[in-house]
Design an enzyme around this catalytic site. Sequence first.
Site, PDB file in Angstrom:
ATOM      1  N   HIS A 171     -20.228  11.952   5.037  1.00  0.00           N
ATOM      2  CA  HIS A 171     -20.770  13.134   5.981  1.00  0.00           C
ATOM      3  C   HIS A 171     -20.436  14.381   5.091  1.00  0.00           C
ATOM      4  O   HIS A 171     -20.855  15.463   5.581  1.00  0.00           O
ATOM      5  CB  HIS A 171     -19.956  13.036   7.209  1.00  0.00           C
ATOM      6  CG  HIS A 171     -18.570  13.106   6.913  1.00  0.00           C
ATOM      7  ND1 HIS A 171     -17.635  11.956   6.436  1.00  0.00           N
ATOM      8  CD2 HIS A 171     -17.442  14.165   7.371  1.00  0.00           C
ATOM      9  CE1 HIS A 171     -16.420  12.303   6.439  1.00  0.00           C
ATOM     10  NE2 HIS A 171     -16.454  13.487   6.976  1.00  0.00           N
ATOM     11  N   HIS A 231      -3.117   7.275  -4.381  1.00  0.00           N
ATOM     12  CA  HIS A 231      -3.152   6.264  -3.432  1.00  0.00           C
ATOM     13  C   HIS A 231      -3.092   4.823  -4.324  1.00  0.00           C
ATOM     14  O   HIS A 231      -3.750   5.038  -5.264  1.00  0.00           O
ATOM     15  CB  HIS A 231      -4.192   6.287  -2.609  1.00  0.00           C
ATOM     16  CG  HIS A 231      -4.608   5.052  -2.016  1.00  0.00           C
ATOM     17  ND1 HIS A 231      -5.744   4.326  -2.276  1.00  0.00           N
ATOM     18  CD2 HIS A 231      -3.870   4.434  -0.936  1.00  0.00           C
ATOM     19  CE1 HIS A 231      -5.970   3.400  -1.463  1.00  0.00           C
ATOM     20  NE2 HIS A 231      -4.870   3.190  -0.691  1.00  0.00           N
ATOM     21  N   ASN A 248      -2.921   0.382  -3.787  1.00  0.00           N
ATOM     22  CA  ASN A 248      -2.631  -0.861  -2.894  1.00  0.00           C
ATOM     23  C   ASN A 248      -3.120  -1.951  -3.694  1.00  0.00           C
ATOM     24  O   ASN A 248      -3.994  -2.176  -4.514  1.00  0.00           O
ATOM     25  CB  ASN A 248      -3.307  -0.744  -1.550  1.00  0.00           C
ATOM     26  CG  ASN A 248      -4.699  -1.045  -1.477  1.00  0.00           C
ATOM     27  OD1 ASN A 248      -5.281  -2.174  -1.545  1.00  0.00           O
ATOM     28  ND2 ASN A 248      -5.325  -0.008  -1.570  1.00  0.00           N
ATOM     29  N   VAL A 249      -2.264  -3.272  -3.464  1.00  0.00           N
ATOM     30  CA  VAL A 249      -2.598  -4.665  -4.020  1.00  0.00           C
ATOM     31  C   VAL A 249      -2.489  -5.451  -2.729  1.00  0.00           C
ATOM     32  O   VAL A 249      -1.609  -5.550  -2.239  1.00  0.00           O
ATOM     33  CB  VAL A 249      -1.868  -4.905  -5.525  1.00  0.00           C
ATOM     34  CG1 VAL A 249      -2.524  -4.208  -6.765  1.00  0.00           C
ATOM     35  CG2 VAL A 249      -0.463  -4.577  -5.232  1.00  0.00           C
ATOM     36  N   ARG A 250      -3.400  -6.218  -2.721  1.00  0.00           N
ATOM     37  CA  ARG A 250      -3.215  -7.197  -1.651  1.00  0.00           C
ATOM     38  C   ARG A 250      -4.043  -8.491  -1.969  1.00  0.00           C
ATOM     39  O   ARG A 250      -4.941  -8.530  -2.646  1.00  0.00           O
ATOM     40  CB  ARG A 250      -3.928  -6.561  -0.515  1.00  0.00           C
ATOM     41  CG  ARG A 250      -5.494  -6.242  -0.296  1.00  0.00           C
ATOM     42  CD  ARG A 250      -5.966  -5.332   0.697  1.00  0.00           C
ATOM     43  NE  ARG A 250      -7.352  -5.112   0.525  1.00  0.00           N
ATOM     44  CZ  ARG A 250      -7.838  -3.924  -0.224  1.00  0.00           C
ATOM     45  NH1 ARG A 250      -6.902  -2.995  -0.656  1.00  0.00           N
ATOM     46  NH2 ARG A 250      -9.011  -3.607  -0.271  1.00  0.00           N
ATOM     47  N   SER A 276       0.788  -1.088  -0.289  1.00  0.00           N
ATOM     48  CA  SER A 276      -0.137  -0.280   0.112  1.00  0.00           C
ATOM     49  C   SER A 276       0.817   1.177  -0.034  1.00  0.00           C
ATOM     50  O   SER A 276       1.955   1.144   0.556  1.00  0.00           O
ATOM     51  CB  SER A 276      -1.042  -0.096   1.088  1.00  0.00           C
ATOM     52  OG  SER A 276      -0.176   0.060   2.379  1.00  0.00           O
ATOM     53  N   GLY A 333      -3.638  -5.688  15.050  1.00  0.00           N
ATOM     54  CA  GLY A 333      -2.361  -5.334  15.609  1.00  0.00           C
ATOM     55  C   GLY A 333      -1.210  -5.059  14.868  1.00  0.00           C
ATOM     56  O   GLY A 333       0.043  -5.154  15.370  1.00  0.00           O
TER      57      GLY A 333
END
Length: 301
Positions: free
Chosen positions: A176, A107, A109-111, A93, A259
Site C-alpha cells: 500500500h 528482526h 526468527n527461526v521456527r 522470534s 490463540g
Amino acid sequence: MSDIDLQLVKTYLLDLQQRICEAFSSIDGSQFSTDQWQRSGGGGGCSRVLESGAVIEKGGVNFSHVFGNQLPPSATASRPQLAGRSFEALGVSLVIHPQNPYAPTSHANVRMFVAEKPGSDPVWWIGGGYDLTPYYGFTEDVIHWHQTAKRACDPFGADIYPRFKKWCDDYFYLKHRKEARGVGGLFFDDFNQGDFDSVFALLRAVGDSYLEAYLPILKRRKNLVYGERERNFQLYRRGRYVEFNLVYDRGTLFGLQSGGRTESILMSLPPQVNWQYDWEPTADSPEAALYTDFLPHQDWI
C-alpha cells in the site's frame, strides 16, 4: 530421511533465546524480564522483554512451542492441502528497537512446523530469517549485514542466499506504500529441501549468525549524537514497521489466529510511534536518502 527430532530443535531454540538475551543485556546494562505463559489450546512459551534501557528502547525475544488440532488459516492459505491437520510449531522470534535513531531496528526468527494426519506421513518445514530496518542508512552497515547473511547460507548451496534475499525483499514490502520496510536480509518459509539433519543445520546457521550480523552495527551507532529531528523521523518511520506487522506479517496472523498470547505476539511493536499526514522528506536531506539510496531493492554484496 533422518527422523524429525523436535526435542533437539527445542533445546537449540531455548539456548538461542538465552544467548541473544545475554548479548543484548551485556550491551545495554539492563536485564530482560521473563514471562512464562501457557496457551489454552495447547503449549506455551517464554517471552523475554527489555524496555527503556540505555541502548534498547524496547526489545523482545520470544520462544514459543504450541500445538493444536487444526492449523489456522494463516498457515494453510498457501498450502490448502494441510487444512484439517493437527500441528506443532516452535520457534524463536525477536525484534530490537534501539533508542538511537542512527541504530536500525532488527528482526529475526527461526521456527519449525509439523502438520500431521492419521494414516499419513508428517508434513514438516522450517521458516525464518532476519531483516534490518534503518532510519538513517549507512552503506557499510548494510553490506556487513548482507555479507554475514550470505556466509551463513553459502555452505547449503550457492542458490540459497540469493533465493532467500529475494524472498525477503518481496516479503517485507508494503504494497500500500509501494516501498520496502527496510534493507532486507533473509526470509524463507515452508522450506524442507533435504533431510531433517541438513534442514536443521540451515536453521541453526541462520539463527546463530543473527548476532554476528547485528551487534557490530548496534555498537557502531548506539552512541552517535542525535536531536529532535532524527528522533521525529525515527518515530515516523516506525509507523511503517507497525503497518507491516499488523497488515501482512504471517507470524503475527498465525499467533493471533492460533490463540497465542497477545502480549507476546505484539511485543514486536515499538513503544513510541508517530504518523503524519502526507509527509515527505526534504529533497537531498539525510531522511530523503533513506528512500532513494537504501529502500530500493539492490545487490548489497
